[in-house]
Scaffold this motif. Structure first.
Motif, PDB file in Angstrom:
ATOM      1  N   VAL A  78       0.847  -1.043  -0.037  1.00  0.00           N
ATOM      2  CA  VAL A  78      -0.005  -0.070  -0.001  1.00  0.00           C
ATOM      3  C   VAL A  78       0.953   1.202  -0.010  1.00  0.00           C
ATOM      4  CG1 VAL A  78      -1.699   1.254   1.487  1.00  0.00           C
ATOM      5  CG2 VAL A  78      -1.989  -0.943   1.031  1.00  0.00           C
ATOM      6  N   GLY A  79       0.767   2.411  -0.754  1.00  0.00           N
ATOM      7  CA  GLY A  79       1.497   3.335  -1.183  1.00  0.00           C
ATOM      8  C   GLY A  79       2.045   3.127  -2.181  1.00  0.00           C
ATOM      9  N   GLU A  80       2.216   1.912  -2.794  1.00  0.00           N
ATOM     10  CA  GLU A  80       3.112   1.791  -4.129  1.00  0.00           C
ATOM     11  C   GLU A  80       2.278   1.094  -5.235  1.00  0.00           C
ATOM     12  OE1 GLU A  80       6.894  -0.221  -3.597  1.00  0.00           O
ATOM     13  OE2 GLU A  80       7.363   1.020  -1.907  1.00  0.00           O
ATOM     14  N   THR A  85      -5.586   6.821  -1.245  1.00  0.00           N
ATOM     15  CA  THR A  85      -6.855   7.310  -1.685  1.00  0.00           C
ATOM     16  C   THR A  85      -7.581   6.696  -2.488  1.00  0.00           C
ATOM     17  OG1 THR A  85      -5.874   9.750  -1.660  1.00  0.00           O
ATOM     18  CG2 THR A  85      -7.715   9.228  -3.237  1.00  0.00           C
ATOM     19  N   GLU A  86      -6.978   5.708  -3.341  1.00  0.00           N
ATOM     20  CA  GLU A  86      -7.836   4.699  -4.057  1.00  0.00           C
ATOM     21  C   GLU A  86      -8.247   3.653  -3.078  1.00  0.00           C
ATOM     22  OE1 GLU A  86      -4.862   4.281  -8.033  1.00  0.00           O
ATOM     23  OE2 GLU A  86      -4.303   3.437  -6.154  1.00  0.00           O
ATOM     24  N   LEU A  87      -7.739   3.470  -2.117  1.00  0.00           N
ATOM     25  CA  LEU A  87      -8.563   2.221  -1.212  1.00  0.00           C
ATOM     26  C   LEU A  87      -9.882   2.924  -0.395  1.00  0.00           C
ATOM     27  CD1 LEU A  87      -5.402   0.675   0.687  1.00  0.00           C
ATOM     28  CD2 LEU A  87      -6.862  -0.535  -0.766  1.00  0.00           C
ATOM     29  N   ILE A 312      16.971   0.109  20.626  1.00  0.00           N
ATOM     30  CA  ILE A 312      16.814   1.319  21.457  1.00  0.00           C
ATOM     31  C   ILE A 312      15.289   2.092  20.922  1.00  0.00           C
ATOM     32  CG2 ILE A 312      19.046   2.077  21.800  1.00  0.00           C
ATOM     33  CD1 ILE A 312      18.683   3.918  19.452  1.00  0.00           C
ATOM     34  N   GLY A 313      14.655   0.797  20.281  1.00  0.00           N
ATOM     35  CA  GLY A 313      13.250   1.339  19.841  1.00  0.00           C
ATOM     36  C   GLY A 313      12.958   1.250  18.301  1.00  0.00           C
ATOM     37  N   TYR A 314      11.718   1.433  18.044  1.00  0.00           N
ATOM     38  CA  TYR A 314      11.467   1.038  16.496  1.00  0.00           C
ATOM     39  C   TYR A 314      10.401   2.441  16.093  1.00  0.00           C
ATOM     40  CZ  TYR A 314      12.777  -3.675  17.531  1.00  0.00           C
ATOM     41  OH  TYR A 314      13.611  -4.727  17.932  1.00  0.00           O
ATOM     42  N   ARG A 315      10.259   2.622  14.666  1.00  0.00           N
ATOM     43  CA  ARG A 315       9.525   3.770  14.239  1.00  0.00           C
ATOM     44  C   ARG A 315       8.692   2.884  13.215  1.00  0.00           C
ATOM     45  NH1 ARG A 315      11.026   8.637  14.709  1.00  0.00           N
ATOM     46  NH2 ARG A 315      10.488   9.372  12.838  1.00  0.00           N
ATOM     47  N   THR A 316       7.424   3.307  13.123  1.00  0.00           N
ATOM     48  CA  THR A 316       6.790   3.050  11.953  1.00  0.00           C
ATOM     49  C   THR A 316       6.912   3.749  10.516  1.00  0.00           C
ATOM     50  OG1 THR A 316       4.797   2.800  13.398  1.00  0.00           O
ATOM     51  CG2 THR A 316       4.111   3.195  11.184  1.00  0.00           C
ATOM     52  N   ALA A 317       6.920   2.963   9.625  1.00  0.00           N
ATOM     53  CA  ALA A 317       7.171   3.388   8.339  1.00  0.00           C
ATOM     54  C   ALA A 317       6.099   4.314   7.825  1.00  0.00           C
ATOM     55  CB  ALA A 317       7.353   2.339   7.418  1.00  0.00           C
ATOM     56  N   PRO A 318       6.426   5.521   7.341  1.00  0.00           N
ATOM     57  CA  PRO A 318       5.395   6.367   6.645  1.00  0.00           C
ATOM     58  C   PRO A 318       4.772   5.590   5.405  1.00  0.00           C
ATOM     59  CG  PRO A 318       7.381   7.865   7.196  1.00  0.00           C
ATOM     60  CD  PRO A 318       7.781   6.219   7.244  1.00  0.00           C
ATOM     61  N   ILE A 319       3.560   6.272   5.224  1.00  0.00           N
ATOM     62  CA  ILE A 319       2.890   5.838   4.030  1.00  0.00           C
ATOM     63  C   ILE A 319       2.220   7.123   3.275  1.00  0.00           C
ATOM     64  CG2 ILE A 319       0.817   4.748   3.085  1.00  0.00           C
ATOM     65  CD1 ILE A 319       0.941   2.595   5.314  1.00  0.00           C
ATOM     66  N   PRO A 320       2.577   7.432   1.846  1.00  0.00           N
ATOM     67  CA  PRO A 320       2.128   8.614   1.431  1.00  0.00           C
ATOM     68  C   PRO A 320       0.575   8.797   1.758  1.00  0.00           C
ATOM     69  CG  PRO A 320       3.560   7.282  -0.212  1.00  0.00           C
ATOM     70  CD  PRO A 320       3.404   6.387   1.138  1.00  0.00           C
ATOM     71  N   ARG A 393      -3.753  -3.994 -13.033  1.00  0.00           N
ATOM     72  CA  ARG A 393      -2.339  -3.652 -12.869  1.00  0.00           C
ATOM     73  C   ARG A 393      -1.565  -4.659 -12.856  1.00  0.00           C
ATOM     74  NH1 ARG A 393      -3.316   1.156  -8.047  1.00  0.00           N
ATOM     75  NH2 ARG A 393      -4.955   2.494  -9.699  1.00  0.00           N
ATOM     76  N   GLY A 394      -1.965  -5.973 -12.679  1.00  0.00           N
ATOM     77  CA  GLY A 394      -0.972  -7.239 -13.000  1.00  0.00           C
ATOM     78  C   GLY A 394      -0.604  -7.435 -11.637  1.00  0.00           C
ATOM     79  N   LEU A 395      -1.107  -7.280 -10.481  1.00  0.00           N
ATOM     80  CA  LEU A 395      -0.732  -7.336  -9.268  1.00  0.00           C
ATOM     81  C   LEU A 395      -0.775  -8.990  -9.009  1.00  0.00           C
ATOM     82  CD1 LEU A 395      -2.345  -4.808  -6.996  1.00  0.00           C
ATOM     83  CD2 LEU A 395      -0.223  -4.752  -8.408  1.00  0.00           C
ATOM     84  N   ASP A 396       0.306  -9.609  -8.632  1.00  0.00           N
ATOM     85  CA  ASP A 396       0.714 -10.928  -8.192  1.00  0.00           C
ATOM     86  C   ASP A 396      -0.060 -11.211  -6.899  1.00  0.00           C
ATOM     87  OD1 ASP A 396       0.870 -13.572  -8.483  1.00  0.00           O
ATOM     88  OD2 ASP A 396       3.136 -13.594  -8.763  1.00  0.00           O
TER      89      ASP A 396
END
Length: 434
Positions: A78-80, A85-87, A312-320, A393-396
């Motif tokens: 998601v994001g790529e 917005t599409e979801l 020392i901890g983690y971060r969430t990956a941003p999503i556009p 889109r040809g998603l597998d």
């Protein structure tokens, strides 16, 4: 009909799906997306491979996926592959359950030297995450330093110090076991800025160090406050401190009886890393507590370090298109609501705190917020609309049925005594699923 998209198939995602099933029954359709072709997130690639009982919660999540109204949609980013917005145009609600898969940066001079890793990297490496297959940490040096005083630091220390026989029954991946078999590490120093009363280690994980075959934990008795001060601690912390005290006492009686030492170096804050292209030493500032906060005393010293792991901890990956809280390293939200129709749960909501079970109330809470915001749903297409877009889109896409084939192949490839040998390559996973 209500249509919900859950992004992330770890505990937070599956608990949210379970909550939605219980609230709406046959009146909801849930798609659980994951960028990997395999489900369960942290259960598969974060929980220590020698903690198989914890991984057993995946059987509960499997029941959710086998229901008529929820499905796993793997190998979709998601994001790529599809945007938020599409979801939002297809689903009544989107729940971000992406966890916190990125290491919090070790912002110290010398942190770019070789053989320094974040815990997400190293844990992913020995757990078979495809992103970290090629990590190849060098374990031929004598000294390892682990920065952090939480359960992840304990996991790393335990994995680095176990014998091959002690991995029986675990699902540690073969490439990691091969590398650990060649390890020459003799000392593992666990650094913490505060003292025994401030550790975030739980008794079960801490107690495992006492029964390691070739490693012994050591704690300096001088690091402890008077024993009567333990009475003011929460019961779990008190039990952990009691274990640390037993390590300090036992260390005096058994010092040197095992070839690997796990040294707890408390009131110690790393300030720089030194080396010659790869790390050789960690420079440490001695600390003391002032109003509960660690402050430097002015004394500096150096520890030998051929390997450094930052826990020392983690971060969430941003999503556009999703608001992000840079300071907290998670999505910007108000108790799980980013905006009506867009929500977050688990570590993506609150940061990397709590256990797997902590995510369950998050899931039920976010479902209540969806019900308050959305009601019983709309005329959006949901699953049918996504399937059409994916085909265009040809998603597998990898389904749960495909995952079961992957799982069967992993179980068939397992070495003796192991439940599975994980695929560590995405294309290999997809081929097995087909």
């Amino acid at each position: 009909m209500l249509h919900i998209a859950i992004i992330g198939s770890g505990p937070a995602g599956y608990y949210s799906a379970e909550a939605a099933q219980k609230k709406w029954g046959d009146d909801v359709r849930i798609d659980i997306f994951d960028r990997l072709p395999v489900p369960y997130g942290l259960i598969r690639t974060g929980v220590a491979p020698d903690h198989q009982s914890i991984k057993g919660v995946s059987r509960r999540f499997e029941k959710t996926s086998l229901g008529n109204n929820a499905r796993f949609v793997g190998n979709v980013t998601v994001g790529e592959d599809i945007t938020i917005t599409e979801l939002a145009g297809l689903y009544d609600a989107i729940v971000l359950a992406t966890g916190a898969p990125h290491d919090r940066p070790l912002d110290l001079p010398g942190s770019d030297l070789g053989n320094i890793f974040g815990s997400a990297e190293l844990v992913g490496w020995y757990n078979g995450h495809p992103q970290f297959t090629a990590l190849a940490p060098d374990l031929t040096g004598r000294h390892a330093v682990i920065i952090g005083m939480g359960n992840v630091a304990l996991d790393v220390a335990r994995i680095l110090s176990k014998t091959e026989a002690e991995f029986a029954g675990s699902d540690i991946v073969g490439h990691a076991l091969d590398r650990l078999r060649e390890s020459r590490i003799e000392t593992i120093t666990v650094l913490g800025r505060r003292g025994p009363h401030q550790i975030a280690m739980t008794p079960k994980e801490l107690g495992e160090l006492a029964s390691l075959e070739r490693a012994e934990p050591h704690v300096d008795p001088a690091d402890f406050p008077p024993e009567e001060a333990d009475a003011d601690l929460d019961p779990g912390v008190r039990k952990s401190v009691g274990l640390l005290r037993s390590f300090a006492t036992r260390a005096e009686a058994e010092r040197g009886t095992k070839p690997v030492r796990i040294e707890f170096d408390m009131f110690a804050s790393p300030v720089a890393l030194h080396g010659d292209g790869r790390v050789r030493e960690v420079e440490v500032a001695e600390t003391r507590l002032v109003d509960g906060r660690p402050e430097p005393t002015g004394k500096l010293y150096r520890l030998p370090a051929d390997l450094v792991v930052s826990c020392i901890g983690y971060r969430t990956a941003p999503i556009p298109e999703v608001p992000y809280d840079e300071r907290q390293g998670r999505f910007a939200n108000d108790e799980g609501r980013i905006r009506p129709g867009l929500y977050c749960v688990g570590w993506a909501r609150r940061g990397p705190t709590g256990t797997i079970g902590t995510n369950r109330p998050d899931g039920f809470d976010v479902v209540d917020r969806i019900a308050a915001d959305i009601g019983s749903g709309s005329d959006k297409e949901g699953r049918a609309g996504f399937d059409r877009m994916a085909e265009e889109r040809g998603l597998d896409i990898v389904t749960f049925r495909d995952w079961k084939r992957i799982e069967e192949a992993e179980e068939a490839a397992a070495r003796e005594g192991s439940p599975r040998e994980k695929f560590v390559d995405i294309e290999a996973m997809i081929r097995a699923g087909r």
